[in-house]
Design an enzyme around this catalytic site. Structure first.
Site, PDB file in Angstrom:
ATOM      1  N   ARG A  61      10.872   4.947   4.888  1.00 17.33           N
ATOM      2  CA  ARG A  61      11.117   6.391   4.907  1.00 17.33           C
ATOM      3  C   ARG A  61      11.702   6.846   6.248  1.00 17.33           C
ATOM      4  O   ARG A  61      12.548   7.755   6.292  1.00 17.33           O
ATOM      5  CB  ARG A  61       9.828   7.140   4.594  1.00 17.33           C
ATOM      6  N   ARG A  97       0.844  -1.187   0.000  1.00 15.49           N
ATOM      7  CA  ARG A  97       0.000   0.000   0.000  1.00 15.49           C
ATOM      8  C   ARG A  97       0.883   1.242   0.000  1.00 15.49           C
ATOM      9  O   ARG A  97       1.044   1.908   1.031  1.00 15.49           O
ATOM     10  CB  ARG A  97      -0.934  -0.025   1.210  1.00 15.49           C
ATOM     11  N   ASP A 142       2.349   4.889  -0.196  1.00 16.79           N
ATOM     12  CA  ASP A 142       1.773   6.145   0.271  1.00 16.79           C
ATOM     13  C   ASP A 142       1.628   7.155  -0.860  1.00 16.79           C
ATOM     14  O   ASP A 142       2.165   6.971  -1.959  1.00 16.79           O
ATOM     15  CB  ASP A 142       2.656   6.765   1.354  1.00 16.79           C
TER      16      ASP A 142
END
Length: 253
Positions: free
Chosen positions: A197, A50, A52
């Site tokens: 991240r 999924r 971002d």
């Protein structure tokens, strides 16, 4: 029929992969709408990751079950004909009914790209992170070594309400520097919300000498998001590939 697709997209103008009730501007939403029109029925598309808002993909894997009289070649051509210019299905094939792109994934690789020479990189600027100062890449490599293995990465998870296990195994972190661009690839059995991240943000802080390379174990052991570094911007991140056991994608003759 169950179809497996390799999807590539520039995530710059999308609100991520996962469809949302308040917007139609998602990759999953675009795919489901198009496939529904082709199949003449409601279609649900399952993605392996999924990604971002703003994150890109070269090898997002998805599967969808629907019926069509089109051959695989005709179906692939029809899909790409009507997709927007920043989404492309690179490959499509039929797989066993039991195959699920997310549940059957055994390994994923993400890449984060950083401009490290102080240049503007005009033609790639939308896909890079530009740090405020030059980075000590060797220190970043030393710090990254602490993340290879099976650990509890709770400190690197942005979901504070996460109730499931935050233990993940990173099998490889690779650094490649070329033409003033540093690419850091992470390969593992799965990644938490914003995990790559945050790992990159922490490594960047090491590269700026705001953290010691040997302090990574302390961050892992703390299991506290506040102890890790900042969440690096989405623009530099790309889902490179998703791997599966060959038996899961093979249709018996």
């Amino acid at each position: 029929m169950n179809y497996k697709m390799i999807i590539q997209y520039d995530g710059t103008r999308y609100n991520g992969w996962q469809k949302q009730g308040n917007t139609e501007n998602t990759i999953q939403g675009k795919m489901e709408t198009l496939l529904g029109r082709i199949a003449g029925e409601e279609v649900e598309v399952h993605g392996a990751g999924r990604t971002d808002a703003g994150v890109h993909a070269k090898g997002q894997t998805a599967n969808a079950r629907f019926h069509t009289d089109l051959s695989d070649v005709e179906l692939l051509s029809a899909i790409n004909r009507y997709l927007p210019e920043d989404i492309w299905v690179a490959d499509l094939c039929r797989v066993p009914e039991r195959f699920h792109s997310r549940l059957n994934a055994v390994e994923k690789t993400y890449e984060y790209r950083i401009a490290v020479d102080g240049g503007k990189h005009i033609f790639e600027r939308k896909y890079l992170y530009f740090p405020e100062e030059l980075l000590d890449v060797e220190a970043m490599k030393k710090a990254a070594n602490h993340f290879v293995g099976k650990y509890d990465f709770k400190s690197f998870c942005a979901n504070k309400k996460m109730k499931k296990s935050t233990v993940r195994c990173i099998s490889r972190i690779a650094f490649c520097e070329k033409d003033g661009i540093l690419s850091i690839s992470f390969t593992g059995d799965g990644f938490l919300y914003h995990m790559v991240r945050i790992l990159c943000g922490t490594l960047i802080e090491v590269g700026m000498h705001k953290r010691e390379a040997d302090s990574m174990n302390e961050i892992l052991q703390a299991k506290d998001r506040e102890k890790a570094g900042f969440c690096a911007p989405a623009c530099g991140l790309t889902l490179i590939s998703v791997n599966y056991d060959k038996n899961e994608t093979k249709i018996e003759a």
